[in-house]
Design a protein around this motif. Sequence first.
Motif, PDB file in Angstrom:
ATOM      1  N   GLU A  71       0.803  -1.219   0.000  1.00 25.70           N
ATOM      2  CA  GLU A  71       0.000   0.000   0.000  1.00 25.70           C
ATOM      3  C   GLU A  71       0.838   1.271   0.000  1.00 25.70           C
ATOM      4  O   GLU A  71       0.387   2.306  -0.488  1.00 25.70           O
ATOM      5  CB  GLU A  71      -0.942   0.003   1.209  1.00 25.70           C
ATOM      6  N   ASN A  72       2.044   1.173   0.523  1.00 26.34           N
ATOM      7  CA  ASN A  72       2.929   2.339   0.559  1.00 26.34           C
ATOM      8  C   ASN A  72       4.312   1.908   0.077  1.00 26.34           C
ATOM      9  O   ASN A  72       5.200   1.634   0.891  1.00 26.34           O
ATOM     10  CB  ASN A  72       2.999   2.912   1.979  1.00 26.34           C
ATOM     11  N   PRO A  73       4.504   1.837  -1.227  1.00 23.50           N
ATOM     12  CA  PRO A  73       5.779   1.342  -1.759  1.00 23.50           C
ATOM     13  C   PRO A  73       6.989   2.145  -1.302  1.00 23.50           C
ATOM     14  O   PRO A  73       8.109   1.624  -1.316  1.00 23.50           O
ATOM     15  CB  PRO A  73       5.587   1.443  -3.278  1.00 23.50           C
ATOM     16  N   ALA A  74       6.777   3.396  -0.914  1.00 29.76           N
ATOM     17  CA  ALA A  74       7.898   4.237  -0.492  1.00 29.76           C
ATOM     18  C   ALA A  74       8.263   4.067   0.972  1.00 29.76           C
ATOM     19  O   ALA A  74       9.234   4.666   1.446  1.00 29.76           O
ATOM     20  CB  ALA A  74       7.573   5.705  -0.776  1.00 29.76           C
ATOM     21  N   ALA A  75       7.523   3.257   1.715  1.00 33.28           N
ATOM     22  CA  ALA A  75       7.787   3.086   3.141  1.00 33.28           C
ATOM     23  C   ALA A  75       9.163   2.466   3.358  1.00 33.28           C
ATOM     24  O   ALA A  75       9.624   1.648   2.562  1.00 33.28           O
ATOM     25  CB  ALA A  75       6.708   2.216   3.773  1.00 33.28           C
ATOM     26  N   THR A  76       9.785   2.850   4.459  1.00 29.65           N
ATOM     27  CA  THR A  76      11.045   2.239   4.867  1.00 29.65           C
ATOM     28  C   THR A  76      10.741   1.227   5.965  1.00 29.65           C
ATOM     29  O   THR A  76      10.172   1.575   7.001  1.00 29.65           O
ATOM     30  CB  THR A  76      12.032   3.295   5.376  1.00 29.65           C
ATOM     31  N   ILE A  77      11.101  -0.031   5.720  1.00 26.77           N
ATOM     32  CA  ILE A  77      10.761  -1.142   6.609  1.00 26.77           C
ATOM     33  C   ILE A  77      12.051  -1.894   6.937  1.00 26.77           C
ATOM     34  O   ILE A  77      12.840  -2.208   6.040  1.00 26.77           O
ATOM     35  CB  ILE A  77       9.748  -2.097   5.946  1.00 26.77           C
ATOM     36  N   ALA A  78      12.246  -2.196   8.222  1.00 26.60           N
ATOM     37  CA  ALA A  78      13.464  -2.876   8.648  1.00 26.60           C
ATOM     38  C   ALA A  78      13.125  -3.980   9.639  1.00 26.60           C
ATOM     39  O   ALA A  78      12.225  -3.828  10.467  1.00 26.60           O
ATOM     40  CB  ALA A  78      14.435  -1.882   9.282  1.00 26.60           C
ATOM     41  N   VAL A  79      13.876  -5.075   9.548  1.00 22.50           N
ATOM     42  CA  VAL A  79      13.732  -6.199  10.478  1.00 22.50           C
ATOM     43  C   VAL A  79      15.124  -6.617  10.932  1.00 22.50           C
ATOM     44  O   VAL A  79      15.980  -6.931  10.091  1.00 22.50           O
ATOM     45  CB  VAL A  79      13.011  -7.393   9.827  1.00 22.50           C
ATOM     46  N   PHE A  80      15.350  -6.598  12.238  1.00 23.06           N
ATOM     47  CA  PHE A  80      16.596  -7.086  12.830  1.00 23.06           C
ATOM     48  C   PHE A  80      16.234  -8.222  13.771  1.00 23.06           C
ATOM     49  O   PHE A  80      15.447  -8.025  14.701  1.00 23.06           O
ATOM     50  CB  PHE A  80      17.319  -5.966  13.577  1.00 23.06           C
ATOM     51  N   HIS A  81      16.791  -9.413  13.522  1.00 24.16           N
ATOM     52  CA  HIS A  81      16.339 -10.569  14.283  1.00 24.16           C
ATOM     53  C   HIS A  81      17.512 -11.368  14.831  1.00 24.16           C
ATOM     54  O   HIS A  81      18.453 -11.701  14.111  1.00 24.16           O
ATOM     55  CB  HIS A  81      15.408 -11.454  13.447  1.00 24.16           C
ATOM     56  N   ASP A  82      17.411 -11.672  16.116  1.00 25.34           N
ATOM     57  CA  ASP A  82      18.421 -12.459  16.830  1.00 25.34           C
ATOM     58  C   ASP A  82      18.288 -13.942  16.493  1.00 25.34           C
ATOM     59  O   ASP A  82      19.281 -14.666  16.429  1.00 25.34           O
ATOM     60  CB  ASP A  82      18.227 -12.198  18.331  1.00 25.34           C
ATOM     61  N   TRP A  83      17.056 -14.410  16.290  1.00 30.09           N
ATOM     62  CA  TRP A  83      16.778 -15.807  15.917  1.00 30.09           C
ATOM     63  C   TRP A  83      16.651 -15.887  14.405  1.00 30.09           C
ATOM     64  O   TRP A  83      15.830 -15.196  13.803  1.00 30.09           O
ATOM     65  CB  TRP A  83      15.496 -16.272  16.600  1.00 30.09           C
ATOM     66  N   ASP A  84      17.468 -16.743  13.768  1.00 33.14           N
ATOM     67  CA  ASP A  84      17.481 -16.776  12.314  1.00 33.14           C
ATOM     68  C   ASP A  84      16.165 -17.245  11.723  1.00 33.14           C
ATOM     69  O   ASP A  84      15.815 -16.888  10.593  1.00 33.14           O
ATOM     70  CB  ASP A  84      18.644 -17.620  11.791  1.00 33.14           C
ATOM     71  N   GLY A  85      15.383 -18.037  12.484  1.00 33.61           N
ATOM     72  CA  GLY A  85      14.122 -18.544  11.970  1.00 33.61           C
ATOM     73  C   GLY A  85      13.068 -17.488  11.726  1.00 33.61           C
ATOM     74  O   GLY A  85      12.102 -17.736  10.988  1.00 33.61           O
TER      75      GLY A  85
END
Length: 303
Positions: free
Chosen positions: A101-115
């Motif tokens: 819905e918002n192609p210009a959004a900045t989205i980030a995911v940082f995860h300690d568990w690789d799964g």
Amino acid sequence: MAQQQPRVIILGVDGLSVDGVQHAGTPHIHELMSRGAWTLEARGVMPTLSSPNWASAINGAAPEQHGITSNGYFRHKVEFRPVCQSDGGKFPTIFGVLRAENPAATIAVFHDWDGFADLLEKQAPNVMRHVKGAANTTRAAIGYWTANRPNLMFVHLDNVDHAGHSHGWYSPEYYEAVEAADRYIGEVLGMLDTLHARESTYVLLTSDHGGTSHGHGKNSLAEIQIPWILAGPGVAPGRLTSPVNTFDTALTVAWIFHLDTPQCWIGRPVLAAFHQNLVSAPPADCSPARQLTRATAFSGQTN
């Protein structure tokens, strides 16, 4: 003038039990509670394993809909076809819906568990990074947020769950791990204070499950009840008395962003967390054409 897009940080502490919040030293979690809407009686889904519960938190549905019923160690993680799929072949998550819905959004995911990376659309985040260790994960996320101010960032910490499995959910080592996670949460909140962004940023803290003895995955309240805390602009501070389920998390974030949600999502936004004058106000863009576009984007097609 265009309205500024919301900024949301979700802090997901794997294995953080209600008991841990109550009995470990958690000043930063309690400070967030004092500023936000909270409950220590939110419920996850069964089985009380990480993949089904984190999936439900980010995709607004339960295992009966998204099909993720295990962590995949001893059997297939997805045991049956989900009721709907996004363009990337995954059950739609909040990351994919925001991106669509918002192609210009900045989205980030940082995860300690690789799964965790297996649970969402790979193309949705601008950055998705597995960083080993809760301290390193936190600091990588803080560095990215400081430089980029993403619209949505998910930070997954795994040290508490590790301590529960190694020493027991009621052990001194477990409470020490909870206290360490509380310090990492404090680092994120401190970053927001330094950048004068606390009042304009939503922070949602939750967990996937608690635990009993050295494990989880069964059907006790100690495993299925989780903390759920939301602070930010327009949030009404205080204890939530209405039921909250983990799959309401995605719907609540979608409501903050004024997103139309897939028909296969079953959760509902936790509107009791917000001042009622905001709940009754119409969204900035609720045109029929926009609603029709979103309603048909995830129409239940599975092939």
